[in-house]
Design a protein around this motif. Structure first.
Motif, mmCIF file in Angstrom:
data_model
loop_
_atom_site.group_PDB
_atom_site.id
_atom_site.type_symbol
_atom_site.label_atom_id
_atom_site.label_comp_id
_atom_site.label_asym_id
_atom_site.label_seq_id
_atom_site.Cartn_x
_atom_site.Cartn_y
_atom_site.Cartn_z
ATOM 1 N N LEU A 33 0.827 -1.211 0.000
ATOM 2 C CA LEU A 33 0.000 0.000 0.000
ATOM 3 C C LEU A 33 0.865 1.268 0.000
ATOM 4 C CD1 LEU A 33 -3.107 0.790 0.369
ATOM 5 C CD2 LEU A 33 -2.523 1.198 2.736
ATOM 6 N N LEU A 34 1.938 1.233 0.799
ATOM 7 C CA LEU A 34 2.764 2.437 0.946
ATOM 8 C C LEU A 34 3.768 2.621 -0.189
ATOM 9 C CD1 LEU A 34 3.445 2.430 4.771
ATOM 10 C CD2 LEU A 34 1.969 3.952 3.482
ATOM 11 N N HIS A 35 3.941 1.575 -1.007
ATOM 12 C CA HIS A 35 4.996 1.647 -2.020
ATOM 13 C C HIS A 35 4.826 2.853 -2.933
ATOM 14 C CE1 HIS A 35 7.723 0.017 -5.208
ATOM 15 N NE2 HIS A 35 8.423 -0.149 -4.120
ATOM 16 N N ALA A 36 3.587 3.075 -3.387
ATOM 17 C CA ALA A 36 3.350 4.206 -4.303
ATOM 18 C C ALA A 36 3.597 5.545 -3.612
ATOM 19 C CB ALA A 36 1.925 4.151 -4.834
ATOM 20 N N PHE A 37 3.445 5.566 -2.280
ATOM 21 C CA PHE A 37 3.567 6.836 -1.558
ATOM 22 C C PHE A 37 5.012 7.194 -1.220
ATOM 23 C CE2 PHE A 37 -0.765 5.556 -0.929
ATOM 24 C CZ PHE A 37 -1.488 6.741 -0.885
ATOM 25 N N VAL A 38 5.911 6.193 -1.241
ATOM 26 C CA VAL A 38 7.294 6.480 -0.832
ATOM 27 C C VAL A 38 8.300 6.362 -1.993
ATOM 28 C CG1 VAL A 38 6.956 5.803 1.577
ATOM 29 C CG2 VAL A 38 7.710 4.095 -0.074
ATOM 30 N N ASP A 39 7.832 5.969 -3.162
ATOM 31 C CA ASP A 39 8.721 5.858 -4.316
ATOM 32 C C ASP A 39 8.585 7.144 -5.146
ATOM 33 O OD1 ASP A 39 10.048 5.310 -6.629
ATOM 34 O OD2 ASP A 39 8.889 3.541 -7.186
ATOM 35 N N PRO A 40 9.619 8.013 -5.139
ATOM 36 C CA PRO A 40 9.494 9.296 -5.849
ATOM 37 C C PRO A 40 9.072 9.139 -7.314
ATOM 38 C CG PRO A 40 11.493 9.267 -4.540
ATOM 39 C CD PRO A 40 10.921 7.889 -4.462
ATOM 40 N N GLY A 41 9.578 8.092 -7.993
ATOM 41 C CA GLY A 41 9.237 7.885 -9.401
ATOM 42 C C GLY A 41 7.736 7.633 -9.572
ATOM 43 N N ALA A 148 -0.530 -2.902 -3.069
ATOM 44 C CA ALA A 148 0.131 -2.017 -4.048
ATOM 45 C C ALA A 148 -0.889 -1.418 -5.013
ATOM 46 C CB ALA A 148 1.188 -2.793 -4.817
ATOM 47 N N ALA A 149 -1.837 -2.252 -5.494
ATOM 48 C CA ALA A 149 -2.850 -1.746 -6.432
ATOM 49 C C ALA A 149 -3.740 -0.712 -5.750
ATOM 50 C CB ALA A 149 -3.690 -2.906 -6.960
ATOM 51 N N LEU A 150 -4.092 -0.979 -4.485
ATOM 52 C CA LEU A 150 -4.932 -0.022 -3.758
ATOM 53 C C LEU A 150 -4.172 1.279 -3.505
ATOM 54 C CD1 LEU A 150 -6.991 -1.929 -1.047
ATOM 55 C CD2 LEU A 150 -7.838 -0.506 -2.891
ATOM 56 N N GLY A 151 -2.882 1.160 -3.197
ATOM 57 C CA GLY A 151 -2.067 2.352 -2.970
ATOM 58 C C GLY A 151 -2.032 3.231 -4.210
ATOM 59 N N ILE A 152 -1.848 2.593 -5.372
ATOM 60 C CA ILE A 152 -1.838 3.336 -6.642
ATOM 61 C C ILE A 152 -3.192 4.023 -6.838
ATOM 62 C CG2 ILE A 152 -1.829 3.027 -9.165
ATOM 63 C CD1 ILE A 152 0.295 0.805 -8.699
#
Lengths: 198, 196
Positions: A33-41, A148-152
């Protein structure tokens, strides 16, 4: 009024912030979930997509809101190798720069044509998440990928609603602001890309 | 009055956790903060960025947004060159000159064709980008450093555009032109520092 404000203030005073999860496996979900929020790209890419959706018509907005999280999820389910992570990250940054350049350019293009970069861009976060999963073999795939999909989706929708609301209430200024912001995204993506070879 | 003040200050409490143990990515904040402060702490950068925004506002549409869009796009090219270690001669001279030239353009309220204005801004953008770019690899978190300086640069342009709104006020135009003069003098000061 004063007492109410005081009570709210007390709630805001933090002591130790220890993150508790209701289940030990929930960490896998939060990780995704947090991956999209902490990856600058990914932040740059999702910001560019949200700006494009807010700038263009409903069809493009629908492609972004529905198509991007689903395609990213589908791409992350493909069999991936850990060494593909670098390729996925480059894909994300190139896509962010390309989509943001479309926003900054602001030229009216056929909707069908605009959907192509949107769907191609969606593959980037999917490739990254798939490769991440292959590298971190301890992660539980179904929990990590659903998170991850929900984070996006959440980040994309949050940025889209913000941009669309600003466009609705401050039409002229917001339209200019979106193009300027998009040029910052292009610049940021180019810098992050350069850093990969620095 | 007191209540309003209290209401404004209460959100600050949210920034007072003693320990936040839920973070797994390190140095993102530090890299971003250093990058964000980099253009703000260099007065020569600040002067030139403000001048870009003010000049755009003076020229009106479409320059008001074309110039702040052109700058970061071209600045990124300079930044990439800086990150990759490609040499660019006399970068600091270019930065100081940018304040002189852009300040003078604001002071003279010079109206030139849009394409020419874009070229002027682009040439100086390369110098500013290169200066920031060379700092990036040494940052705590190079990625967020780069994002920080791009954001700060954009916000300085926005501040310049906001200052450009003074044009609409009585004597606002004179104030802006005087401001342009001050910017140009600041640029001359930095040029002299380089010559010494």
């Amino acid at each position: 009024m004063g007492r109410r404000l005081g009570a709210i203030g007390l709630l805001a005073i933090g002591t130790d912030a220890r993150a508790h999860a209701f289940s030990p496996d929930a960490g896998h979900f939060y990780n995704g979930l947090l991956h999209a929020f902490v990856d600058p790209g990914q932040i740059l890419l999702l910001l560019a997509l949200a700006l494009l959706a807010a700038q263009r018509d409903l069809t493009v907005a629908r492609a972004v809101a529905v198509g991007v999280p689903l395609l990213a999820l589908a791409a992350s389910l493909l069999p991936a190798r850990p060494e593909w992570l670098a390729f996925g990250e480059v894909w994300v940054l190139v896509a962010a720069a390309a989509v943001a350049a479309l926003v900054a350019w602001g030229r009216v293009l056929p909707t069908a044509l605009l959907q192509v970069p949107v769907y191609l861009a969606a593959l980037g976060p999917g490739l990254v998440n798939g490769a991440e999963l292959a590298r971190e073999s301890w992660l539980i795939p179904r929990l990590y990928l659903s998170g991850a999909a929900l984070g996006i989706f959440f980040l994309l929708m949050g940025l889209f609603v913000l941009a669309a609301s600003l466009k609705r209430y401050f039409e002229g200024v917001a339209a200019i602001g979106m193009r300027v912001l998009a040029s910052w995204v292009v610049a940021g993506s180019a810098m992050l890309l350069a850093l990969r070879w620095a | 009055m007191f209540r309003v003040l209290l209401l404004l200050l209460l959100p600050l409490l949210l920034f007072s956790p003693l320990l936040a143990q839920a973070h797994e990515v390190t140095d993102m904040g530090r890299g971003f903060t250093t990058g964000f402060m980099h253009p703000l702490l260099g007065l020569d950068h600040v002067l030139a960025m403000l001048a870009v925004g003010i000049w755009g506002a003076q020229l009106g549409r479409p320059a008001i947004w074309v110039l702040p869009v052109t700058f970061p796009l071209v600045m990124a090219a300079g930044g990439v060159a800086g990150v990759l270690g490609l040499p660019l001669p006399a970068v600091e001279v270019g930065i100081a000159l940018s304040a002189v030239v852009l300040g003078l353009l604001v002071a003279m309220r010079k109206e030139i064709p849009l394409a020419a204005a874009m070229v002027v801004v682009a040439v100086f953008a390369v110098c500013h980008g290169h200066a920031h770019g060379t700092e990036v690899p040494h940052a705590a978190n190079p990625g967020t450093f780069a994002l920080g300086f791009v954001l700060a640069t954009g916000l300085l342009h926005t501040a310049g555009i906001a200052l450009g709104a003074l044009n609409a006020l009585d004597r606002g135009m004179q104030v802006l032109r005087a401001g342009g003069g001050v910017i140009a003098l600041g640029g001359v000061y930095y040029l002299l520092l380089l010559v010494r």
